[in-house]
Scaffold this motif. Structure first.
Motif: not given
Length: 248
Positions: A102, A202, A206
């Motif tokens: 991810l 990111s 997350i």
């Protein structure tokens, strides 16, 4: 002199390293350099192909390809080993793998958005057609997590200067941001600094999402437990003992 302890090679990190090195050697060196077969290039990140042709697989596959020079691959695999193995031991294999991919995909999305906006404003499409490859976006996500979880641990900047992990991450992010601003174009020249920063962003998103979900999960469990509890009150004063009162 302090001894630098190297972490053990954990299962997911080991598999990622094996697959990445195998892809580099077989597809890029043997097939690409010796047989001049460039079919692997469809798997690296081309921002215009993501934006215009929706080649979504490139958001993941670009992480497994590196420059022909072995130093790019070597540096990234060392980062994956040092930081990734420590995090996998703390998180477990499942969440580590999810976080890694991810972070890498998020870095690619932020990069494509950045160069797309840059091209729309300036009319310069060059960053859109410059391919991006390497695991650096995901690795900067790992670096952020390492700096948060092992914030007080001493690490070495450039292998020479000791500092706490949290300051190491701050410095790495600041240097990448400065390099992005000072470079020509939003892609950051030969190094995709925007992808590095995208990995940090990111990774942060997350981790924040994970914390939020865990808090909500804990609240839901407490609601289920407390919802089933009943407290009996004033039953001695109730005339009809066969039907006591309750607080729900």
């Amino acid at each position: 002199m302090n001894q630098i302890n190297t972490p053990p090679l954990t299962p997911v990190v080991k598999r990622l390293m094996i697959v990445t090195v195998a892809i580099w050697f077989v597809l890029q060196i043997i097939m690409g350099q010796f047989f001049n077969l460039k079919a692997w290039q469809i798997f690296i990140l081309h921002p215009y192909q993501i934006i215009e042709n929706f080649y979504g697989w490139q958001l993941i596959t670009y992480m497994f390809f590196h420059a022909i020079s072995p130093f790019h691959l070597l540096f990234n695999m060392l980062m994956l080993w040092f930081f990734g193995s420590e995090l996998e031991r703390v998180w477990g294999a499942k969440f580590f793998a999810i976080y890694y991919f991810l972070s890498g995909a998020g870095a690619a999305i932020i990069y494509c958005l950045g160069v797309g906006i840059y091209a729309a404003i300036t009319g310069v499409r060059t960053p859109l057609v410059i391919p991006v490859m390497g695991a650096s976006g995901a690795l900067f996500g790992l670096l952020l997590a390492y700096g948060i979880i092992f914030s007080e641990r001493e690490t070495y900047f450039m292998g020479l200067f000791p500092m706490k992990a949290k300051y190491f991450v701050m410095l790495a992010g600041a240097l990448d941001f400065a390099s992005l601003i000072s470079s020509s174009g939003s892609s950051g020249g030969e190094v995709a600094y925007l992808a590095h920063l995208g990995g940090i962003i990111s990774g942060f998103m997350i981790l924040k999402t994970q914390v939020y979900l865990k808090v909500q999960q804990t609240k839901n469990k407490l609601k289920k437990k407390t919802g089933s509890l009943r407290l009996v009150v004033d039953n001695e004063k109730v005339k009809d003992q066969s039907n006591p009162k309750y607080w729900n």
